[in-house]
Design an enzyme around this catalytic site. Sequence first.
Site, PDB file in Angstrom:
ATOM      1  N   GLY A 303       0.804  -1.283  -0.070  1.00 42.00           N
ATOM      2  CA  GLY A 303      -0.003  -0.111  -0.025  1.00 42.00           C
ATOM      3  C   GLY A 303       0.888   1.309  -0.044  1.00 42.00           C
ATOM      4  O   GLY A 303       1.789   1.150  -0.477  1.00 42.00           O
ATOM      5  N   SER A 304       0.379   2.146   0.629  1.00 42.46           N
ATOM      6  CA  SER A 304       0.837   3.668   0.392  1.00 42.46           C
ATOM      7  C   SER A 304       2.303   3.917   1.028  1.00 42.46           C
ATOM      8  O   SER A 304       2.944   4.893   0.643  1.00 42.46           O
ATOM      9  CB  SER A 304       0.007   4.791   1.125  1.00 42.46           C
ATOM     10  OG  SER A 304      -1.263   4.765   0.501  1.00 42.46           O
ATOM     11  N   THR A 305       2.690   2.945   1.733  1.00 41.69           N
ATOM     12  CA  THR A 305       4.213   3.126   2.368  1.00 41.69           C
ATOM     13  C   THR A 305       5.137   2.904   1.155  1.00 41.69           C
ATOM     14  O   THR A 305       6.057   3.546   1.102  1.00 41.69           O
ATOM     15  CB  THR A 305       4.601   1.910   3.227  1.00 41.69           C
ATOM     16  OG1 THR A 305       4.098   0.494   2.700  1.00 41.69           O
ATOM     17  CG2 THR A 305       3.730   2.014   4.632  1.00 41.69           C
ATOM     18  N   LYS A 307       4.669   4.768  -1.329  1.00 40.04           N
ATOM     19  CA  LYS A 307       4.949   5.986  -1.787  1.00 40.04           C
ATOM     20  C   LYS A 307       6.311   6.754  -1.591  1.00 40.04           C
ATOM     21  O   LYS A 307       6.663   7.556  -2.244  1.00 40.04           O
ATOM     22  CB  LYS A 307       3.743   7.030  -1.640  1.00 40.04           C
ATOM     23  CG  LYS A 307       2.435   6.595  -2.379  1.00 40.04           C
ATOM     24  CD  LYS A 307       1.116   7.293  -1.733  1.00 40.04           C
ATOM     25  CE  LYS A 307      -0.076   6.478  -2.412  1.00 40.04           C
ATOM     26  NZ  LYS A 307      -1.068   6.786  -1.642  1.00 40.04           N
TER      27      LYS A 307
END
Lengths: 615, 96
Positions: A303-305, A307
């Site tokens: 997921g967003s980690t 980014k």
Amino acid sequence: MAWWNKPKRGAETPKPFAFQRKGQPVQRHRVKVRHQQGYRVPERAEVYGKGVQLRAMVVVFALCLLMGSMAVQLAYVAVMPATEPRVSIREMPKEALRRGDIYDRNGVLLATTLKTYSLYADPKRVLDANEIARAVPKVLPDVKAQRIRRLLADPSRRFVWLKRRLTPAEAQQVHTLGLPGLGFREEFVRVYPQQKVASHVLGAVDVDSNGLAGVERKFNDSLRKGEDLQLAIDVRAQDILASSVKEVLDKSEAKSGWGVVMDARTGEIVAMVSLPDYDPNHFGNYPDEARFNRAVLASYEMGSTFKIFTLAQGLAAGHITPATQIDCREPIHIGRYTIKDYHAKGKVLTATEIIRYSSNIGASKIADMGGPEEQQDFMRKLGMLQPLDIGVAEVGPVRYPDNWGRIQTFTISFGHGMMVTPMHLVAAVAALTTDGYYRVPSVVKGGSGQPSHKVVDMRTVRDVRDLMRDVVTSGSGRNAQVAGYDVGGKTGTAEKATAHGYSGTKNVVSFVAAVPMEQPKYVTLVMLDEPKRGYHTGGLAAAPAVGQFIQRMGMLAGLQPDMGKVAAERLALERKAGVRHTTAAKPHAVAMQDRAQPQPRGEVHEAFRAAGIVD
Amino acid sequence: MKSTLTVLAVVLSIASFAGMLRLKTDVESLAGKRARLVAEHSRLREEKQVLEAELAHLAQPATLHRFAAKRGYVPLATTMLVPMNPEAGGGDGMVE
């Protein structure tokens, strides 16, 4: 003439032996016969003449040889230096078989081997099997009489185990029975005095002391040789991380939770937790679910980690700066996919805001600037494309698209379409926040020993630190804030893949943090599987657990808090609670000098004076 | 000359025998002593292993938490820290 044949002075010369030849001795059996024939009786010396002398000389020579060799041997013993006595085969083999101990980074014992006694029977020597079947279960209730009878039924067998690993008291009780045919054999038993602490790092051994999991399996050969092993694990950090994850696991009713703490400067794994866990002293009693080490064996869409990596790639390649503006007003439509934001802002965002608000649109557009090849190359540098061996037996897979095209570049930019283990994530974040060098993580003290390699320059590192710090001060990671410490991090909330696409209700949530952000020493990751509503994002569930860990571990790890910020936070909390303390009634607290921050002392003192805490 | 050699051989033999006998006695005595020391060392090592394991078990964090909780201690948070004597530069931290 020989001296013994010379006639006596004044005596009549006797008749010599007719058969005696000059120089030859007289043979004994002929003396008597010849004497009867009138010959002179020869003297004793004449009888035992030269032949006897020869034999005597041989004997003397042999004796001298023997004594001489003894004398030489004595001289050798006396003169030569003493050598180390060879170990008797009866004395030491069991000691040599003792498995090596395992210690944590501070020398705390994690696993050792103790001597124990196992009970066996020799059916051939057993006089009364029924008596044994009656008596033994009385002192060893878990040994059933029926089993004993069955084992002893075949007298051709000479050895059967009745029970292994008796306690000393049990062994004494059996010994007191005095039953013929029973015997004890000394064995070694593996003991884990810390019980569940670091169980997934340690692993376990079977009854024959063969490693089954963890470092016990990975380092089985050296441990079996009796060599000790020192791990990078710190039991204090391990326990604090476990309790922090456990607390949020219970609150969020998640299926499982796991966490990793890595020393960012060395790559050493200081703590690694996977809940549910097990007690390695009773490894066989736990289900597979508890034995499964999610921190290294399972791979997830993070997921967003991810980014963080997308932004770092863009910054390193010069595509963006933290202030670069990206249009995130409209979702991206590509093929049959639509990429949209979870917390849509509907406006143009800076790169900093893309991280802060965790914009999928923004991350996709930044990744698109470099394209698939650049992204793949960057992920390779971060070690994301190959399995990671950290020194435990378990090595989890990585999954990435075979056909890494534009759509894949978009989805990977925000952590979907690529699966890595939590350990991959921690190692990569450490590289981007410490000094730009990637280090292979290791549970062994001293690190993996593998060379590090450069991923990004220090300018990018500083930018990434600022971005991660901003997430905690202004973004989704606020719950990880700890008074006195500059925590930086990134939340992640990934929908779980099901047979019918991504689930809208089942998430894997995460929060990865570095502390202190000025010069990170530790990188910490906490993840939870399927937390309930209210804890369904990384910011709600995982970030508080990381914050709690840093709160409890910071000072133990030698991280000096910023006392100015601590005082301000404390003051704010007390004002919020409406508490006023006098000097005589201060709360329980550990007081310490703030040597790292000499300047704010006056301000802090004034603040406390204003609050009535000190005079 | 021969009798002298014979006497010398006999004396040497007796001395050698006595020396060997003495040496053997000493070696056996030392071997016994060594065996006892090895057994004692093994026993002490075993006791040390057990004691180390017990110490590690008793000092495990969960046990310490329970003891601390019984006595009303809580995990230290940074907000509990109070700078003492902020104007002065010396002195170690002290506990109230």
